[in-house]
Structures are given as structure tokens and as C-alpha cells.
Design a protein around this motif. Structure first.
Motif, PDB file in Angstrom:
ATOM      1  N   GLY A  22      36.749  52.608  32.572  1.00 15.65           N
ATOM      2  CA  GLY A  22      38.161  52.225  32.707  1.00 15.65           C
ATOM      3  C   GLY A  22      38.515  51.864  34.116  1.00 15.65           C
ATOM      4  O   GLY A  22      39.251  50.915  34.374  1.00 15.65           O
ATOM      5  N   ALA A  23      37.995  52.673  35.049  1.00 16.96           N
ATOM      6  CA  ALA A  23      38.274  52.363  36.452  1.00 16.96           C
ATOM      7  C   ALA A  23      37.712  51.027  36.853  1.00 16.96           C
ATOM      8  O   ALA A  23      38.339  50.251  37.563  1.00 16.96           O
ATOM      9  N   MET A  24      36.494  50.729  36.372  1.00 18.21           N
ATOM     10  CA  MET A  24      35.871  49.441  36.688  1.00 18.21           C
ATOM     11  C   MET A  24      36.674  48.298  36.101  1.00 18.21           C
ATOM     12  O   MET A  24      36.848  47.258  36.719  1.00 18.21           O
ATOM     13  N   ARG A  25      37.200  48.507  34.877  1.00 20.37           N
ATOM     14  CA  ARG A  25      37.997  47.449  34.273  1.00 20.37           C
ATOM     15  C   ARG A  25      39.267  47.208  35.071  1.00 20.37           C
ATOM     16  O   ARG A  25      39.714  46.085  35.252  1.00 20.37           O
ATOM     17  N   ARG A  26      39.879  48.293  35.554  1.00 19.19           N
ATOM     18  CA  ARG A  26      41.114  48.135  36.340  1.00 19.19           C
ATOM     19  C   ARG A  26      40.839  47.410  37.656  1.00 19.19           C
ATOM     20  O   ARG A  26      41.578  46.556  38.094  1.00 19.19           O
ATOM     21  N   VAL A  27      39.701  47.837  38.272  1.00 21.33           N
ATOM     22  CA  VAL A  27      39.354  47.175  39.528  1.00 21.33           C
ATOM     23  C   VAL A  27      39.099  45.703  39.321  1.00 21.33           C
ATOM     24  O   VAL A  27      39.533  44.840  40.068  1.00 21.33           O
ATOM     25  N   THR A  28      38.359  45.383  38.239  1.00 18.86           N
ATOM     26  CA  THR A  28      38.049  43.977  37.945  1.00 18.86           C
ATOM     27  C   THR A  28      39.307  43.189  37.689  1.00 18.86           C
ATOM     28  O   THR A  28      39.489  42.067  38.150  1.00 18.86           O
ATOM     29  N   THR A  29      40.223  43.796  36.929  1.00 17.10           N
ATOM     30  CA  THR A  29      41.483  43.090  36.615  1.00 17.10           C
ATOM     31  C   THR A  29      42.318  42.854  37.857  1.00 17.10           C
ATOM     32  O   THR A  29      42.903  41.791  38.053  1.00 17.10           O
ATOM     33  N   GLU A  30      42.363  43.836  38.746  1.00 19.77           N
ATOM     34  CA  GLU A  30      43.183  43.708  39.947  1.00 19.77           C
ATOM     35  C   GLU A  30      42.588  42.735  40.946  1.00 19.77           C
ATOM     36  O   GLU A  30      43.300  42.119  41.731  1.00 19.77           O
ATOM     37  N   THR A  31      41.251  42.578  40.957  1.00 18.30           N
ATOM     38  CA  THR A  31      40.619  41.691  41.932  1.00 18.30           C
ATOM     39  C   THR A  31      40.653  40.234  41.513  1.00 18.30           C
ATOM     40  O   THR A  31      40.362  39.361  42.306  1.00 18.30           O
ATOM     41  N   HIS A  32      40.981  39.858  40.304  1.00 22.59           N
ATOM     42  CA  HIS A  32      41.075  38.468  39.846  1.00 22.59           C
ATOM     43  C   HIS A  32      42.529  38.040  39.838  1.00 22.59           C
ATOM     44  O   HIS A  32      43.330  38.619  39.120  1.00 22.59           O
ATOM     45  N   PRO A  33      42.892  36.982  40.617  1.00 20.11           N
ATOM     46  CA  PRO A  33      44.291  36.535  40.649  1.00 20.11           C
ATOM     47  C   PRO A  33      44.691  35.934  39.332  1.00 20.11           C
ATOM     48  O   PRO A  33      43.875  35.375  38.605  1.00 20.11           O
ATOM     49  N   SER A  34      45.953  36.045  39.083  1.00 16.08           N
ATOM     50  CA  SER A  34      46.463  35.477  37.828  1.00 16.08           C
ATOM     51  C   SER A  34      46.527  33.959  37.923  1.00 16.08           C
ATOM     52  O   SER A  34      46.657  33.395  39.005  1.00 16.08           O
ATOM     53  N   ALA A  35      46.431  33.253  36.812  1.00 13.91           N
ATOM     54  CA  ALA A  35      46.510  31.789  36.756  1.00 13.91           C
ATOM     55  C   ALA A  35      47.905  31.338  37.142  1.00 13.91           C
ATOM     56  O   ALA A  35      48.882  32.054  36.898  1.00 13.91           O
ATOM     57  N   PRO A  36      48.021  30.180  37.791  1.00 10.59           N
ATOM     58  CA  PRO A  36      49.337  29.707  38.226  1.00 10.59           C
ATOM     59  C   PRO A  36      50.254  29.465  37.059  1.00 10.59           C
ATOM     60  O   PRO A  36      49.839  28.951  36.025  1.00 10.59           O
ATOM     61  N   ASP A  37      51.531  29.804  37.282  1.00  9.18           N
ATOM     62  CA  ASP A  37      52.503  29.540  36.229  1.00  9.18           C
ATOM     63  C   ASP A  37      53.062  28.128  36.394  1.00  9.18           C
ATOM     64  O   ASP A  37      52.559  27.318  37.173  1.00  9.18           O
ATOM     65  N   GLY A  38      54.194  27.760  35.717  1.00 13.22           N
ATOM     66  CA  GLY A  38      54.755  26.399  35.741  1.00 13.22           C
ATOM     67  C   GLY A  38      55.244  25.986  37.108  1.00 13.22           C
ATOM     68  O   GLY A  38      55.030  24.863  37.545  1.00 13.22           O
ATOM     69  N   SER A  39      55.899  26.877  37.864  1.00 12.25           N
ATOM     70  CA  SER A  39      56.405  26.531  39.204  1.00 12.25           C
ATOM     71  C   SER A  39      55.260  26.234  40.161  1.00 12.25           C
ATOM     72  O   SER A  39      55.353  25.363  41.021  1.00 12.25           O
ATOM     73  N   GLY A  40      54.156  26.935  39.999  1.00  9.27           N
ATOM     74  CA  GLY A  40      52.997  26.679  40.849  1.00  9.27           C
ATOM     75  C   GLY A  40      52.424  25.306  40.604  1.00  9.27           C
ATOM     76  O   GLY A  40      52.047  24.587  41.529  1.00  9.27           O
ATOM     77  N   ARG A  41      52.370  24.880  39.352  1.00 11.67           N
ATOM     78  CA  ARG A  41      51.851  23.546  39.045  1.00 11.67           C
ATOM     79  C   ARG A  41      52.746  22.453  39.618  1.00 11.67           C
ATOM     80  O   ARG A  41      52.284  21.432  40.090  1.00 11.67           O
ATOM     81  N   ARG A  42      54.067  22.699  39.547  1.00 16.30           N
ATOM     82  CA  ARG A  42      54.983  21.716  40.127  1.00 16.30           C
ATOM     83  C   ARG A  42      54.788  21.601  41.629  1.00 16.30           C
ATOM     84  O   ARG A  42      54.836  20.520  42.204  1.00 16.30           O
ATOM     85  N   LEU A  43      54.562  22.736  42.290  1.00 17.26           N
ATOM     86  CA  LEU A  43      54.330  22.713  43.732  1.00 17.26           C
ATOM     87  C   LEU A  43      53.078  21.923  44.083  1.00 17.26           C
ATOM     88  O   LEU A  43      53.066  21.096  44.995  1.00 17.26           O
ATOM     89  N   TYR A  44      52.013  22.171  43.297  1.00 14.82           N
ATOM     90  CA  TYR A  44      50.784  21.417  43.519  1.00 14.82           C
ATOM     91  C   TYR A  44      51.017  19.917  43.315  1.00 14.82           C
ATOM     92  O   TYR A  44      50.509  19.073  44.047  1.00 14.82           O
ATOM     93  N   GLY A  45      51.821  19.564  42.300  1.00  8.68           N
ATOM     94  CA  GLY A  45      52.099  18.144  42.031  1.00  8.68           C
ATOM     95  C   GLY A  45      52.850  17.489  43.168  1.00  8.68           C
ATOM     96  O   GLY A  45      52.562  16.360  43.567  1.00  8.68           O
ATOM     97  N   MET A  46      53.856  18.224  43.708  1.00  9.43           N
ATOM     98  CA  MET A  46      54.620  17.673  44.830  1.00  9.43           C
ATOM     99  C   MET A  46      53.734  17.457  46.044  1.00  9.43           C
ATOM    100  O   MET A  46      53.858  16.445  46.755  1.00  9.43           O
TER     101      MET A  46
END
Length: 239
Positions: A22-46
Motif C-alpha cells: 500500500g505504501a508503495m502504491r501511494r508513493v507511486t501515485t504521488e510521484t506521477h503528475p496528473s494529466a493536464p485538464d482543459g485549462s492547461g490545454r488551452r494554455l498550451y494552445g495559446m
């Protein structure tokens, strides 16, 4: 008893292993950034659009600089030709000045406004008089202003001027081909010799002296008669 102890040990090992996973799963989850949401894609487009616009502006700037450089190069290449033209014009003006000064420094020439005038001391026919003017680099005088007419009147000479209708009767023209516009005829002139049957066809014009009115001195006369003459030398007479 041994079996009970072994069973407890196995259970403890499973708990420890589960906690580790469980600890390893938590560490793994915390070390991977979340995928960009809609506002992030718009920023990249601009950002991408802005970068593209900068590229277009850079290309336009390069083209403009190239055009300006080409124009400056063309103007630079034309400078020697313009300079040469100015030199040629200057030399021509100096040549004209020297020519006029050389011709008109002799006695008999009078200056009025921007032209010089020669009054002959002998008499010739109209054609011979004009030929003499041409040989001097001039021509018979053309009267195209009231001021010039008054200047000639003040000379008080009976002399040929450069006006004739020899080509077409009644169609008076100056020696440079321009038609007559301003007229300074004596009263009842021109009459084409109707009063003198011995001298018909009066196709050339003289100034008559002794007149009371400066603007009434022209008389048509037979071109074969002899009179003194007046030559006119201006810049446009030069070859």
C-alpha cells in the motif's frame, strides 16, 4: 503449539507485506503528475499560437529588410549616373554661357532680359538677313511680348524681323514655326502690296521707325527688298 505459532507468523507477514504494497502504491501515485485538464490545454494552445505568430512576424521582418536593402542598393547604384548627368548639364550650361559671351562681346549686340540682339550695319534681303543671323548662331528676332516690342521700338531702326507668310498667304508665322498671336501692325497693314503694284506679294515683315505709337510699327514688305536686320540670340537658339 508450533503450528499455532507458525500460523501467527504467517499472518503477521501478510499484514506487513500488505502495508508495504500500500505504501508503495501511494508513493507511486504521488510521484506521477496528473494529466493536464482543459485549462492547461488551452494554455498550451495559446503558447503554440503565439510562437507561430512570432515566426510569421520574423519572416515578414526579414522580407521587409530585404526589400529595403534592395532599394538602397539600387539607389546607390544610380548615384554615379545621376552625378554624371549633373556634370553633363553643368558643362552644357557653361558651354552656352561661354558661347553667348563670346558671340555677344563684339560691338553691335544689345542685351534685353535674357537674350542678346544684333543690329546690322548693312542692308540685305529678308532671306540673306536670316542667313546672316543663322551664321551667328542666332535667328531673326521674334516679337512675343509687349516689352520686347517696346525695346525694339526704342532702337529706332527700320529693320527686318523674323515674321513671314511666304508658305501660306495670310498665315503669318515666326522663324521658329510658331503662329502669330500678338500683333503690332501699322494701321491698314498688312496689305500684301495692294497699294504698290510694282512690289506685289509682300510676305516679309519689317519694323518701321519714326512711328508715334510703339505698338504700331509692323509693315509687310516684299522679301526681295533690302533692309538692315535684327538678330536674336537666346539659349534656345544654341545648337
Amino acid at each position: 503449539m508450533d503450528d499455532y505459532v507458525n500460523k501467527e507468523v504467517v499472518e503477521i507477514d501478510k499484514v506487513i507485506e500488505g502495508n508495504q504494497n500500500g505504501a508503495m502504491r501511494r508513493v507511486t501515485t504521488e510521484t506521477h503528475p496528473s494529466a493536464p485538464d482543459g485549462s492547461g490545454r488551452r494554455l498550451y494552445g495559446m503558447v503554440a499560437v503565439s510562437f507561430g505568430m512570432l515566426c510569421v512576424l520574423q519572416v515578414a521582418l526579414n522580407i521587409s529588410l530585404r526589400l529595403v536593402s534592395d532599394c538602397l542598393t539600387e539607389e546607390r547604384d544610380q548615384l554615379p549616373a545621376s552625378y554624371n548627368d549633373l556634370i553633363i548639364e553643368r558643362d552644357q550650361l557653361q558651354k552656352e554661357k561661354d558661347y553667348i559671351m563670346g558671340k555677344c562681346s563684339n560691338p553691335g549686340w544689345n542685351k534685353f532680359e535674357s537674350c542678346w540682339y544684333f543690329v546690322s550695319s548693312e542692308s540685305k534681303t529678308w532671306s540673306e538677313s536670316r542667313q546672316d543671323c543663322v551664321e551667328r548662331g542666332a535667328d531673326l528676332v521674334i516679337v512675343n511680348s509687349r516689352e520686347k516690342q517696346r525695346f525694339l521700338f526704342a532702337l529706332n531702326k527700320r529693320a527686318w524681323i523674323g515674321l513671314t507668310d511666304r508658305e501660306t498667304e495670310g498665315s503669318w508665322k515666326w522663324v521658329d514655326g510658331t503662329p502669330l498671336r500678338t500683333r503690332y501692325w501699322i494701321i491698314d497693314q498688312p496689305n500684301n502690296g495692294r497699294s504698290l503694284s510694282s512690289f506685289p506679294e509682300e510676305d516679309c515683315v519689317e519694323l518701321q521707325n519714326g512711328q508715334d505709337q510703339p505698338e504700331k510699327t509692323w509693315n509687310d514688305l516684299n522679301c526681295a527688298l533690302k533692309r538692315i536686320w535684327i538678330c536674336e540670340l537666346c539659349n534656345n537658339n544654341l545648337l
